[in-house]
Design a protein around this motif. Structure first.
Motif, short mmCIF file in Angstrom:
data_model
loop_
_atom_site.label_atom_id
_atom_site.label_comp_id
_atom_site.label_asym_id
_atom_site.label_seq_id
_atom_site.Cartn_x
_atom_site.Cartn_y
_atom_site.Cartn_z
N PHE A 20 0.84 -1.20 0.00
CA PHE A 20 0.00 0.00 0.00
C PHE A 20 0.87 1.25 0.00
CE2 PHE A 20 -2.68 -3.37 1.48
CZ PHE A 20 -3.93 -3.06 0.98
N SER A 72 -9.29 -2.55 -2.82
CA SER A 72 -8.20 -2.31 -1.86
C SER A 72 -8.73 -2.45 -0.43
CB SER A 72 -7.58 -0.93 -2.08
OG SER A 72 -8.54 0.09 -1.92
N TRP A 76 -7.11 -4.74 2.44
CA TRP A 76 -6.65 -4.10 3.67
C TRP A 76 -7.26 -4.79 4.89
CZ3 TRP A 76 -2.89 -0.84 4.88
CH2 TRP A 76 -2.89 -0.25 6.16
#
Length: 82
Positions: A20, A72, A76
């Motif tokens: 990230f 994402s 995450w």
């Protein structure tokens, strides 16, 4: 807060190494998706397709083709810090 992806690398055993923008890397296992989302079986049946994973424009997820993507946020939340 939306976490944007900087880079991705396909690993063995249907895992992804995702980095990230914050500099944090997480390993995400896509095998559970084979049962939940039948479209992901295409990746199980085609290793070349699995390894073709790319970060989408803007870093909001990962894409394999026009039909397969992963947010994402999902990575995450469910990824494991590498």
């Amino acid at each position: 807060m939306e976490h944007k992806i900087k880079a991705v690398k396909a690993l063995s055993n249907y895992k992804l190494d995702v980095t990230f923008l914050e500099g944090i890397s997480k390993t995400y296992d896509i095998k559970p998706l084979f049962k939940k989302i039948p479209e992901f079986l295409a990746l199980k049946n085609d290793e070349q397709m699995f390894t073709s994973v790319k970060v989408d424009i803007g870093g909001y997820g990962l894409v394999w083709n026009d039909k397969l993507d992963l947010s994402s946020d999902e990575i995450w939340k469910k990824g494991v810090v590498a």
